[in-house]
Design a protein around this motif. Structure first.
Motif, mmCIF file in Angstrom:
data_model
loop_
_atom_site.group_PDB
_atom_site.id
_atom_site.type_symbol
_atom_site.label_atom_id
_atom_site.label_comp_id
_atom_site.label_asym_id
_atom_site.label_seq_id
_atom_site.Cartn_x
_atom_site.Cartn_y
_atom_site.Cartn_z
ATOM 1 N N LEU A 55 51.375 44.946 76.515
ATOM 2 C CA LEU A 55 52.197 46.093 76.095
ATOM 3 C C LEU A 55 53.447 45.609 76.041
ATOM 4 O O LEU A 55 54.397 46.034 75.211
ATOM 5 C CB LEU A 55 52.036 47.299 77.077
ATOM 6 N N LYS A 56 54.035 44.517 76.870
ATOM 7 C CA LYS A 56 55.384 44.158 76.900
ATOM 8 C C LYS A 56 55.482 43.376 75.541
ATOM 9 O O LYS A 56 56.561 43.379 74.797
ATOM 10 C CB LYS A 56 55.775 43.416 78.200
ATOM 11 N N ASP A 57 54.397 42.567 75.441
ATOM 12 C CA ASP A 57 54.608 41.631 74.371
ATOM 13 C C ASP A 57 54.432 42.528 72.999
ATOM 14 O O ASP A 57 55.269 42.138 71.770
ATOM 15 C CB ASP A 57 53.512 40.577 74.055
ATOM 16 N N ILE A 58 53.676 43.507 72.898
ATOM 17 C CA ILE A 58 53.762 44.418 71.691
ATOM 18 C C ILE A 58 55.197 44.898 71.320
ATOM 19 O O ILE A 58 55.761 45.033 70.352
ATOM 20 C CB ILE A 58 52.516 45.418 71.856
ATOM 21 N N GLU A 59 55.688 45.549 72.573
ATOM 22 C CA GLU A 59 56.891 46.143 72.254
ATOM 23 C C GLU A 59 57.900 45.179 72.038
ATOM 24 O O GLU A 59 58.649 45.513 71.211
ATOM 25 C CB GLU A 59 57.378 46.963 73.888
ATOM 26 N N SER A 60 57.831 44.045 72.453
ATOM 27 C CA SER A 60 58.849 42.854 72.040
ATOM 28 C C SER A 60 58.758 42.618 70.766
ATOM 29 O O SER A 60 59.576 42.541 69.768
ATOM 30 C CB SER A 60 58.548 41.839 73.047
ATOM 31 N N ILE A 61 57.733 42.547 70.133
ATOM 32 C CA ILE A 61 57.366 42.215 68.651
ATOM 33 C C ILE A 61 57.773 43.352 67.633
ATOM 34 O O ILE A 61 58.463 42.944 66.775
ATOM 35 C CB ILE A 61 55.684 41.919 68.551
ATOM 36 N N ALA A 62 57.553 44.270 68.281
ATOM 37 C CA ALA A 62 57.874 45.674 67.363
ATOM 38 C C ALA A 62 59.552 45.619 67.483
ATOM 39 O O ALA A 62 60.031 45.884 66.388
ATOM 40 C CB ALA A 62 57.287 46.872 68.128
ATOM 41 N N MET A 63 60.394 45.348 68.479
ATOM 42 C CA MET A 63 61.709 45.417 68.435
ATOM 43 C C MET A 63 62.192 44.255 67.539
ATOM 44 O O MET A 63 63.027 44.450 66.916
ATOM 45 C CB MET A 63 62.194 45.267 70.059
ATOM 46 N N GLU A 64 61.405 43.067 67.698
ATOM 47 C CA GLU A 64 61.886 42.119 66.817
ATOM 48 C C GLU A 64 61.716 42.638 65.464
ATOM 49 O O GLU A 64 62.533 42.260 64.524
ATOM 50 C CB GLU A 64 61.059 40.861 67.123
ATOM 51 N N GLY A 65 60.639 43.171 65.014
ATOM 52 C CA GLY A 65 60.644 43.701 63.672
ATOM 53 C C GLY A 65 61.439 44.739 63.297
ATOM 54 O O GLY A 65 62.155 44.636 62.230
ATOM 55 N N ILE A 66 61.918 45.433 64.313
ATOM 56 C CA ILE A 66 62.789 46.536 63.903
ATOM 57 C C ILE A 66 64.320 46.117 63.717
ATOM 58 O O ILE A 66 65.064 46.303 62.690
ATOM 59 C CB ILE A 66 63.016 47.454 65.130
ATOM 60 N N ASN A 67 64.631 45.059 64.345
ATOM 61 C CA ASN A 67 65.821 44.311 64.365
ATOM 62 C C ASN A 67 66.187 43.216 63.515
ATOM 63 O O ASN A 67 67.047 42.420 63.527
ATOM 64 C CB ASN A 67 66.329 43.946 65.802
ATOM 65 N N SER A 68 65.013 42.998 62.496
ATOM 66 C CA SER A 68 64.897 41.685 61.796
ATOM 67 C C SER A 68 65.520 41.770 60.575
ATOM 68 O O SER A 68 65.657 40.756 59.929
ATOM 69 C CB SER A 68 63.252 41.497 61.351
ATOM 70 N N GLY A 69 66.056 42.682 60.117
ATOM 71 C CA GLY A 69 66.971 42.730 59.016
ATOM 72 C C GLY A 69 66.796 44.038 58.162
ATOM 73 O O GLY A 69 66.533 45.302 58.695
ATOM 74 N N THR A 70 66.881 44.077 56.911
ATOM 75 C CA THR A 70 66.994 45.421 56.083
ATOM 76 C C THR A 70 65.455 45.810 56.232
ATOM 77 O O THR A 70 64.414 45.293 55.863
ATOM 78 C CB THR A 70 67.354 44.926 54.692
ATOM 79 N N PRO A 71 65.503 47.395 56.354
ATOM 80 C CA PRO A 71 64.001 47.956 56.473
ATOM 81 C C PRO A 71 63.551 47.799 55.019
ATOM 82 O O PRO A 71 63.901 47.801 54.038
ATOM 83 C CB PRO A 71 64.215 49.413 56.679
ATOM 84 N N VAL A 72 62.115 47.779 54.972
ATOM 85 C CA VAL A 72 61.359 47.963 53.770
ATOM 86 C C VAL A 72 60.462 49.115 53.861
ATOM 87 O O VAL A 72 59.939 49.246 54.750
ATOM 88 C CB VAL A 72 60.269 46.573 54.092
ATOM 89 N N GLU A 73 60.533 49.767 52.846
ATOM 90 C CA GLU A 73 59.655 51.039 52.730
ATOM 91 C C GLU A 73 58.257 50.613 52.266
ATOM 92 O O GLU A 73 57.977 49.891 51.380
ATOM 93 C CB GLU A 73 60.470 51.940 51.607
#
Length: 94
Positions: A55-73
């Motif tokens: 669960l920690k790993d999934i949360e970390s990956i999700a946060m990386e995605g959120i903070n990775s740049g311009t959002p994609v619709e």
């Protein structure tokens, strides 16, 4: 009896919790614990700790995605193009 602190869960007492399991589940649980040379309690602690790490790993990956740049619709067009984009990326990395 000294209570252990499995993976930071914070076991503070040695209270016992009894649970009822269907016989096939109990048999499998006991077999897996025995195969690892540990008690059923220790095996369950290991499972819980492992789940917490996932669960920690999934949360970390999700946060990386959120903070990775311009959002994609993500819509139908994106979903339809995704398989081709993945194929292209795989070909480039080979």
């Amino acid at each position: 009896m000294v209570a252990r602190e499995p993976c930071g869960i914070g076991v503070k007492s040695s209270k016992i919790m009894s649970i009822t399991l269907h016989p096939p589940i109990e048999t499998e649980l006991r077999a897996r614990a025995k195969a690892e040379g540990i008690t059923v309690e220790a095996y369950l602690e290991r499972l819980l700790c492992s789940e917490q790490e996932v669960l920690k790993d999934i949360e970390s990956i999700a946060m990386e995605g959120i903070n990775s740049g311009t959002p994609v619709e993500v819509g139908r067009a994106y979903s339809e193009k995704l398989p081709q984009r993945l194929d292209d990326r795989l070909k480039r990395s080979s």
